[in-house]
Design a protein around this motif. Structure first.
Motif, PDB file in Angstrom:
ATOM      1  N   VAL A  69      56.603  63.922  40.029  1.00 30.74           N
ATOM      2  CA  VAL A  69      57.381  65.153  39.996  1.00 30.74           C
ATOM      3  C   VAL A  69      58.698  64.897  39.271  1.00 30.74           C
ATOM      4  N   THR A  70      59.067  65.795  38.356  1.00 29.34           N
ATOM      5  CA  THR A  70      60.371  65.720  37.699  1.00 29.34           C
ATOM      6  C   THR A  70      61.288  66.768  38.310  1.00 29.34           C
ATOM      7  N   ILE A  71      62.384  66.299  38.903  1.00 32.21           N
ATOM      8  CA  ILE A  71      63.397  67.196  39.470  1.00 32.21           C
ATOM      9  C   ILE A  71      64.678  67.049  38.668  1.00 32.21           C
ATOM     10  N   VAL A  72      65.216  68.157  38.185  1.00 29.57           N
ATOM     11  CA  VAL A  72      66.524  68.162  37.533  1.00 29.57           C
ATOM     12  C   VAL A  72      67.550  68.705  38.515  1.00 29.57           C
ATOM     13  N   VAL A  73      68.652  67.970  38.690  1.00 33.53           N
ATOM     14  CA  VAL A  73      69.801  68.500  39.426  1.00 33.53           C
ATOM     15  C   VAL A  73      70.847  68.868  38.386  1.00 33.53           C
ATOM     16  N   LEU A  74      71.278  70.120  38.415  1.00 35.95           N
ATOM     17  CA  LEU A  74      72.153  70.693  37.393  1.00 35.95           C
ATOM     18  C   LEU A  74      73.436  71.184  38.032  1.00 35.95           C
ATOM     19  N   TRP A  91      74.358  63.150  46.243  1.00 36.80           N
ATOM     20  CA  TRP A  91      73.249  63.786  46.963  1.00 36.80           C
ATOM     21  C   TRP A  91      71.934  63.762  46.178  1.00 36.80           C
ATOM     22  N   GLY A  92      71.980  63.839  44.852  1.00 34.96           N
ATOM     23  CA  GLY A  92      70.757  63.806  44.058  1.00 34.96           C
ATOM     24  C   GLY A  92      70.029  62.472  44.157  1.00 34.96           C
ATOM     25  N   ASN A  93      70.784  61.385  44.186  1.00 31.98           N
ATOM     26  CA  ASN A  93      70.190  60.051  44.360  1.00 31.98           C
ATOM     27  C   ASN A  93      69.574  59.903  45.747  1.00 31.98           C
ATOM     28  N   LEU A  94      70.266  60.444  46.746  1.00 33.05           N
ATOM     29  CA  LEU A  94      69.743  60.393  48.106  1.00 33.05           C
ATOM     30  C   LEU A  94      68.455  61.210  48.215  1.00 33.05           C
ATOM     31  N   LEU A  95      68.421  62.319  47.520  1.00 36.14           N
ATOM     32  CA  LEU A  95      67.218  63.158  47.516  1.00 36.14           C
ATOM     33  C   LEU A  95      66.036  62.408  46.905  1.00 36.14           C
ATOM     34  N   GLU A  96      66.267  61.750  45.776  1.00 36.95           N
ATOM     35  CA  GLU A  96      65.195  61.001  45.113  1.00 36.95           C
ATOM     36  C   GLU A  96      64.639  59.918  46.038  1.00 36.95           C
ATOM     37  N   ALA A  97      65.527  59.165  46.666  1.00 35.69           N
ATOM     38  CA  ALA A  97      65.091  58.084  47.555  1.00 35.69           C
ATOM     39  C   ALA A  97      64.317  58.634  48.742  1.00 35.69           C
ATOM     40  N   GLU A 108      60.973  61.625  40.154  1.00 34.56           N
ATOM     41  CA  GLU A 108      62.095  61.173  39.336  1.00 34.56           C
ATOM     42  C   GLU A 108      63.118  62.294  39.315  1.00 34.56           C
ATOM     43  N   VAL A 109      64.356  61.973  39.686  1.00 34.72           N
ATOM     44  CA  VAL A 109      65.446  62.949  39.623  1.00 34.72           C
ATOM     45  C   VAL A 109      66.277  62.664  38.378  1.00 34.72           C
ATOM     46  N   ILE A 110      66.441  63.674  37.537  1.00 39.33           N
ATOM     47  CA  ILE A 110      67.253  63.576  36.322  1.00 39.33           C
ATOM     48  C   ILE A 110      68.556  64.314  36.569  1.00 39.33           C
ATOM     49  N   ASN A 111      69.684  63.630  36.373  1.00 34.63           N
ATOM     50  CA  ASN A 111      70.989  64.211  36.686  1.00 34.63           C
ATOM     51  C   ASN A 111      71.587  64.894  35.464  1.00 34.63           C
ATOM     52  N   HIS A 112      71.759  66.214  35.562  1.00 35.09           N
ATOM     53  CA  HIS A 112      72.450  67.011  34.551  1.00 35.09           C
ATOM     54  C   HIS A 112      73.736  67.570  35.162  1.00 35.09           C
ATOM     55  N   GLY A 113      74.541  66.685  35.749  1.00 34.83           N
ATOM     56  CA  GLY A 113      75.847  67.073  36.259  1.00 34.83           C
ATOM     57  C   GLY A 113      76.911  66.774  35.216  1.00 34.83           C
ATOM     58  N   TYR A 114      77.857  67.710  35.004  1.00 33.58           N
ATOM     59  CA  TYR A 114      78.852  67.571  33.937  1.00 33.58           C
ATOM     60  C   TYR A 114      80.257  67.837  34.500  1.00 33.58           C
ATOM     61  N   SER A 115      81.096  66.817  34.462  1.00 29.38           N
ATOM     62  CA  SER A 115      82.444  66.927  35.022  1.00 29.38           C
ATOM     63  C   SER A 115      83.247  68.002  34.301  1.00 29.38           C
TER      64      SER A 115
END
Length: 271
Positions: A69-74, A91-97, A108-115
């Motif tokens: 499963v591919t999950i994007v966190v945006l 939280w996205g890393n914790l979700l993946e684990a 696999e969680v792909i992080n699309h977070g932008y400061s």
């Protein structure tokens, strides 16, 4: 010389025949695979499980179908992980684990977070297209309200229009993707009118939450859930913050725990 040319011609014909056979087999294997996937999707959507589907059930089905499963966190910096540490991750890393620890699920969680990004930035800087390119099975969209609310404050109606536009793009380009929206953590600016701001962060969250619920999109109101949990634990807000805005490890852990409580809840009841 003629014999050599004839041998070369025969060799070429043999290679060409093998290549054509390989292409023929690949073509029909592809057709068979597509038909199998289509049947799996059809059967799943007719199942009782789909009627009460949770994020965990969607992840388990996609793992069975595709192998992963591919999950994007945006979202903004609180999706990227500012304030997190290796020992206490975002939280996205914790979700993946956590999901990878569930039987029958590989994620696999792909992080699309932008400061520093607002919803307008996600659109103008083509970050929505970047998400679409990843072709995720699930998107968890943190709505960037921390940045929409400040320096300068984005117009509330424009923020609603931004969210509507992003969701329309996902619906058009990723029609089979599950999209869950969520607000972000409380900050020390909850009830502060920032410079050039017409509403507080709290008021901004209240109005956007009401707007999202009215659209009947799957929604987790992290902002209010965290405030309630802090009150229940009788701990001050700054206990969970690395600075005035970003969660520390404990803050991200609380965020994830609230998310985890909803992983097996029917998606249609998330609001």
């Amino acid at each position: 010389m003629r014999l050599k040319n004839k041998l070369n011609q025969n060799k070429f014909k043999f290679v060409l025949i093998i290549l054509l056979i390989s292409l023929f087999v690949s073509f029909f294997n592809g057709i068979h695979k597509n038909r199998t996937l289509a049947k799996m999707n059809e059967d799943y959507k007719l199942s009782d499980t789909y009627q009460q589907e949770s994020l965990v059930e969607r992840a388990r089905f996609v793992t069975k179908r595709d192998g992963e499963v591919t999950i994007v966190v945006l979202g903004s910096s609180v999706t990227f992980g500012k304030g997190a540490t290796e020992a206490q991750p975002v939280w996205g890393n914790l979700l993946e684990a956590d999901l990878n620890g569930i039987d029958g699920i590989k994620v696999e969680v792909i992080n699309h977070g932008y400061s520093g990004y607002s919803t307008a930035d996600l659109i103008s800087k083509h970050k929505i297209e970047a998400v679409i390119k990843d072709n995720p099975d699930i998107i968890i969209f943190e709505l960037c309200l921390i940045n929409n609310n400040r320096y300068p404050q984005n117009d509330m109606e424009q923020t609603k229009a931004d969210i509507q536009w992003i969701m329309a793009r996902f619906s058009e380009e990723l029609p089979d993707t599950l999209v869950i929206l969520q607000t972000a953590n409380p900050t020390l600016y909850n009830d502060v009118f920032l410079k050039e701001g017409k509403v507080t962060y709290n008021q901004y969250n209240n109005e956007i939450a009401a707007f999202v619920k009215a659209q009947h999109w799957p929604f987790i109101d992290t902002y209010h859930l965290m405030l309630s949990k802090m009150k229940e634990q009788q701990l001050p807000l700054d206990y969970f913050l690395a600075d005035d805005v970003h969660p520390n490890g404990d803050g991200y852990h609380m965020w994830f725990e609230l998310l985890k409580e909803r992983l097996e809840v029917p998606i249609k009841t998330l609001h």
